[in-house]
Design an enzyme around this catalytic site. Structure first.
Site, PDB file in Angstrom:
ATOM      1  N   ASP A 252       0.863  -1.189   0.000  1.00  0.00           N
ATOM      2  CA  ASP A 252       0.000   0.000   0.000  1.00  0.00           C
ATOM      3  C   ASP A 252       0.895   1.234   0.000  1.00  0.00           C
ATOM      4  O   ASP A 252       1.825   1.326   0.804  1.00  0.00           O
ATOM      5  CB  ASP A 252      -0.903  -0.030   1.250  1.00  0.00           C
ATOM      6  CG  ASP A 252      -2.038   0.964   1.160  1.00  0.00           C
ATOM      7  OD1 ASP A 252      -1.767   2.161   0.923  1.00  0.00           O
ATOM      8  OD2 ASP A 252      -3.196   0.561   1.328  1.00  0.00           O
TER       9      ASP A 252
ATOM     10  N   VAL B 127     -10.864   2.656  -3.296  1.00  0.00           N
ATOM     11  CA  VAL B 127     -10.497   2.080  -4.598  1.00  0.00           C
ATOM     12  C   VAL B 127     -11.462   0.927  -4.853  1.00  0.00           C
ATOM     13  O   VAL B 127     -11.591   0.018  -4.023  1.00  0.00           O
ATOM     14  CB  VAL B 127      -9.042   1.578  -4.616  1.00  0.00           C
ATOM     15  CG1 VAL B 127      -8.726   0.910  -5.949  1.00  0.00           C
ATOM     16  CG2 VAL B 127      -8.061   2.731  -4.366  1.00  0.00           C
TER      17      VAL B 127
ATOM     18  N   HIS C  38     -10.200  -5.739  -2.548  1.00  0.00           N
ATOM     19  CA  HIS C  38      -8.860  -5.932  -1.983  1.00  0.00           C
ATOM     20  C   HIS C  38      -8.970  -6.107  -0.478  1.00  0.00           C
ATOM     21  O   HIS C  38      -9.923  -5.635   0.147  1.00  0.00           O
ATOM     22  CB  HIS C  38      -7.939  -4.758  -2.314  1.00  0.00           C
ATOM     23  CG  HIS C  38      -8.481  -3.436  -1.889  1.00  0.00           C
ATOM     24  ND1 HIS C  38      -9.404  -2.732  -2.641  1.00  0.00           N
ATOM     25  CD2 HIS C  38      -8.261  -2.684  -0.784  1.00  0.00           C
ATOM     26  CE1 HIS C  38      -9.713  -1.615  -2.020  1.00  0.00           C
ATOM     27  NE2 HIS C  38      -9.036  -1.559  -0.875  1.00  0.00           N
TER      28      HIS C  38
ATOM     29  N   HIS D  26      -6.735  -5.575   3.103  1.00  0.00           N
ATOM     30  CA  HIS D  26      -5.576  -4.961   3.754  1.00  0.00           C
ATOM     31  C   HIS D  26      -4.990  -5.943   4.767  1.00  0.00           C
ATOM     32  O   HIS D  26      -5.731  -6.510   5.577  1.00  0.00           O
ATOM     33  CB  HIS D  26      -6.000  -3.707   4.537  1.00  0.00           C
ATOM     34  CG  HIS D  26      -6.609  -2.632   3.701  1.00  0.00           C
ATOM     35  ND1 HIS D  26      -5.903  -1.524   3.299  1.00  0.00           N
ATOM     36  CD2 HIS D  26      -7.860  -2.471   3.190  1.00  0.00           C
ATOM     37  CE1 HIS D  26      -6.697  -0.730   2.585  1.00  0.00           C
ATOM     38  NE2 HIS D  26      -7.888  -1.282   2.515  1.00  0.00           N
TER      39      HIS D  26
END
Ligand code: 5GP
Length: 143
Positions: free
Chosen positions: A36, A101, A105, A107
């Site tokens: 990231d 975004v 995804h 994290h």
């Protein structure tokens, strides 16, 4: 309210197509993982399925097995690479949740006793720091 359609020009779609660079730590036929750029802590990694969906809500359920297999691999690797005490795994769906975004995804963030997370999408990290952290994670992953 109906959610927007998947945008093929979102930033992670561009990373998946190799149109913009990323510090990649892992790739297989279904999933990639990269650093990231605005980490909430050292070693903050994003695990991203290649299949297009905005988030968990519109994803094909067949995405989750391969995705979370890699989430576990990366969680173990970041814990080892950074000598972390724990690992936070987070995933956001739509703006109200904090998603920024719109390609699914997860994290993966190494955590240390008594050290809070930095803000979500805070400051940009230096490329050389991200490169060094990616190298540590690749080493822990054995690739
Ligand atoms: P979300 O808010 O959607 O859950 O998380 C998006 C994440 O992508 C944020 O943590 C943000 O720092 C990160 N991010 C935004 N733009 C880029 C980029 O161009 N490259 C990378 N590697 N990460 C990005």
């Amino acid at each position: 309210m109906a959610e927007a359609a998947y945008d093929t020009d979102n930033i992670f779609a561009k990373i998946l197509r190799g149109e913009i660079p990323s510090h990649r730590v892992y790739e297989d036929e279904a999933v990639i993982a990269f650093m990231d750029v605005m980490p909430q802590g050292p070693g903050h990694t994003l695990v991203v399925p290649k299949a297009p969906s905005r988030n968990l809500l519109d994803a094909d359920p067949s995405t989750f097995g391969p995705l979370f297999t890699v989430v576990q691999k990366v969680a173990l690797a970041v814990k080892e690479a950074f000598g972390a005490d724990g690992v936070t795994v987070m995933q956001f769906n739509e703006p109200a949740s904090g998603q920024t975004v719109y390609h699914l995804h997860v994290h993966v963030i190494p955590r240390f006793d008594d050290i809070p997370l930095k803000p979500h999408t805070g400051g940009m990290e230096k490329p050389e720091i991200l490169a060094g952290n990616a190298e540590k994670i690749r080493t822990a992953l054995g690739n």
